[in-house]
Design a protein around this motif. Structure first.
Motif, PDB file in Angstrom:
ATOM      1  N   ILE A  62       0.840  -1.206   0.000  1.00  0.00           N
ATOM      2  CA  ILE A  62       0.000   0.000   0.000  1.00  0.00           C
ATOM      3  C   ILE A  62       0.872   1.252   0.000  1.00  0.00           C
ATOM      4  O   ILE A  62       0.618   2.208  -0.755  1.00  0.00           O
ATOM      5  CB  ILE A  62      -0.967  -0.008   1.204  1.00  0.00           C
ATOM      6  CG1 ILE A  62      -2.043  -1.084   0.985  1.00  0.00           C
ATOM      7  CG2 ILE A  62      -1.596   1.373   1.419  1.00  0.00           C
ATOM      8  CD1 ILE A  62      -2.893  -1.367   2.210  1.00  0.00           C
ATOM      9  N   THR A  70       2.517   1.709  -3.428  1.00  0.00           N
ATOM     10  CA  THR A  70       1.548   2.221  -4.398  1.00  0.00           C
ATOM     11  C   THR A  70       1.269   3.703  -4.160  1.00  0.00           C
ATOM     12  O   THR A  70       1.202   4.495  -5.103  1.00  0.00           O
ATOM     13  CB  THR A  70       0.231   1.415  -4.334  1.00  0.00           C
ATOM     14  OG1 THR A  70       0.542   0.042  -4.612  1.00  0.00           O
ATOM     15  CG2 THR A  70      -0.778   1.922  -5.332  1.00  0.00           C
ATOM     16  N   SER A  71       1.143   4.098  -2.895  1.00  0.00           N
ATOM     17  CA  SER A  71       0.882   5.499  -2.568  1.00  0.00           C
ATOM     18  C   SER A  71       2.047   6.394  -2.981  1.00  0.00           C
ATOM     19  O   SER A  71       1.841   7.498  -3.498  1.00  0.00           O
ATOM     20  CB  SER A  71       0.623   5.662  -1.076  1.00  0.00           C
ATOM     21  OG  SER A  71      -0.527   4.959  -0.702  1.00  0.00           O
ATOM     22  N   ASP A  80       1.913   6.700  -6.702  1.00  0.00           N
ATOM     23  CA  ASP A  80       0.831   7.595  -7.099  1.00  0.00           C
ATOM     24  C   ASP A  80       1.170   9.062  -6.843  1.00  0.00           C
ATOM     25  O   ASP A  80       0.602   9.950  -7.474  1.00  0.00           O
ATOM     26  CB  ASP A  80      -0.467   7.228  -6.376  1.00  0.00           C
ATOM     27  CG  ASP A  80      -1.042   5.906  -6.852  1.00  0.00           C
ATOM     28  OD1 ASP A  80      -0.579   5.366  -7.884  1.00  0.00           O
ATOM     29  OD2 ASP A  80      -1.959   5.396  -6.172  1.00  0.00           O
ATOM     30  N   THR A 112      -1.334   8.213   7.941  1.00  0.00           N
ATOM     31  CA  THR A 112      -1.872   8.410   6.595  1.00  0.00           C
ATOM     32  C   THR A 112      -0.744   8.349   5.567  1.00  0.00           C
ATOM     33  O   THR A 112       0.398   8.731   5.854  1.00  0.00           O
ATOM     34  CB  THR A 112      -2.609   9.756   6.453  1.00  0.00           C
ATOM     35  OG1 THR A 112      -1.650  10.815   6.547  1.00  0.00           O
ATOM     36  CG2 THR A 112      -3.700   9.911   7.503  1.00  0.00           C
ATOM     37  N   THR A 113      -1.083   7.898   4.392  1.00  0.00           N
ATOM     38  CA  THR A 113      -0.083   7.849   3.322  1.00  0.00           C
ATOM     39  C   THR A 113       0.346   9.266   2.932  1.00  0.00           C
ATOM     40  O   THR A 113       1.483   9.469   2.522  1.00  0.00           O
ATOM     41  CB  THR A 113      -0.617   7.078   2.100  1.00  0.00           C
ATOM     42  OG1 THR A 113      -1.841   7.663   1.662  1.00  0.00           O
ATOM     43  CG2 THR A 113      -0.830   5.612   2.434  1.00  0.00           C
ATOM     44  N   LYS A 114      -0.537  10.246   3.079  1.00  0.00           N
ATOM     45  CA  LYS A 114      -0.169  11.633   2.788  1.00  0.00           C
ATOM     46  C   LYS A 114       0.936  12.112   3.711  1.00  0.00           C
ATOM     47  O   LYS A 114       1.833  12.842   3.287  1.00  0.00           O
ATOM     48  CB  LYS A 114      -1.394  12.542   2.895  1.00  0.00           C
ATOM     49  CG  LYS A 114      -2.364  12.337   1.771  1.00  0.00           C
ATOM     50  CD  LYS A 114      -3.585  13.207   1.911  1.00  0.00           C
ATOM     51  CE  LYS A 114      -4.527  12.893   0.765  1.00  0.00           C
ATOM     52  NZ  LYS A 114      -5.855  13.413   0.973  1.00  0.00           N
TER      53      LYS A 114
END
Length: 170
Positions: free
Chosen positions: A58, A61-62, A65, A152-154
């Protein structure tokens, strides 16, 4: 996805072809930062016998992206394999996902190998099940931010991007 400029700004969803906003939870300011000449390169690795890689995938992928180039090593890597791959791939950051409890063995080994290879300008970061006291000890040893479950991925993207802007020049 190449970005001409990167702007850090709290709670902004604005996007144009030339400006990309990354959300920062802890600040209320915006700062224009010089653009990169290439994507940030991050190696994501699972070290040891830990076979749970959903979180690592995950994160990988983040990061992809968000415009980063990601090298995912897969499961059951040794610290030597991780650092050799990082050197060969000329990465800006190494992210270690660890759920096995071996973090106090894995991270110091990776730090030593990175120093031996002269890769002092590469971020070593990671996440997983790591107690707060161990996080503090690892940071004292030279590990960057460590992200517990629920981050969070952010926040992860923002941290890596900010660190690379501060410490790398390309």
């Amino acid at each position: 996805m190449a970005h001409k400029n990167i702007v850090y700004c709290r709670n902004s969803n604005f996007r144009t072809a030339h400006i990309f906003f990354v959300l920062l939870a802890a600040t209320n300011w915006c700062q224009m930062i010089k653009p990169f000449n290439r994507p940030i390169r991050v190696l994501v690795a699972k070290v040891g016998l830990d076979g749970h890689d959903r979180g690592a995938r995950i994160i990988a992928t983040s990061l992809r992206d968000a415009g980063m180039e990601v090298i995912y090593t897969g499961l059951r890597q040794t610290p030597e394999m991780v650092v050799n791959t990082a050197l060969q791939e000329d990465v800006d950051a190494i992210g270690i996902s660890i759920l096995s409890g071996a973090h106090m063995t894995v991270f110091p080994k990776i730090i030593n190998l990175v120093k031996e290879k002269g890769m002092d300008d590469v971020l070593i970061t990671g996440g997983g099940i790591i107690p707060q006291e161990d996080m503090a000890t690892l940071k004292e040893m030279g590990v960057g931010e460590l992200f517990p479950p629920g981050t969070t991925t952010k926040d992860i993207v923002s941290y890596i991007t900010g660190w690379v802007h501060e410490h790398r020049d390309f």
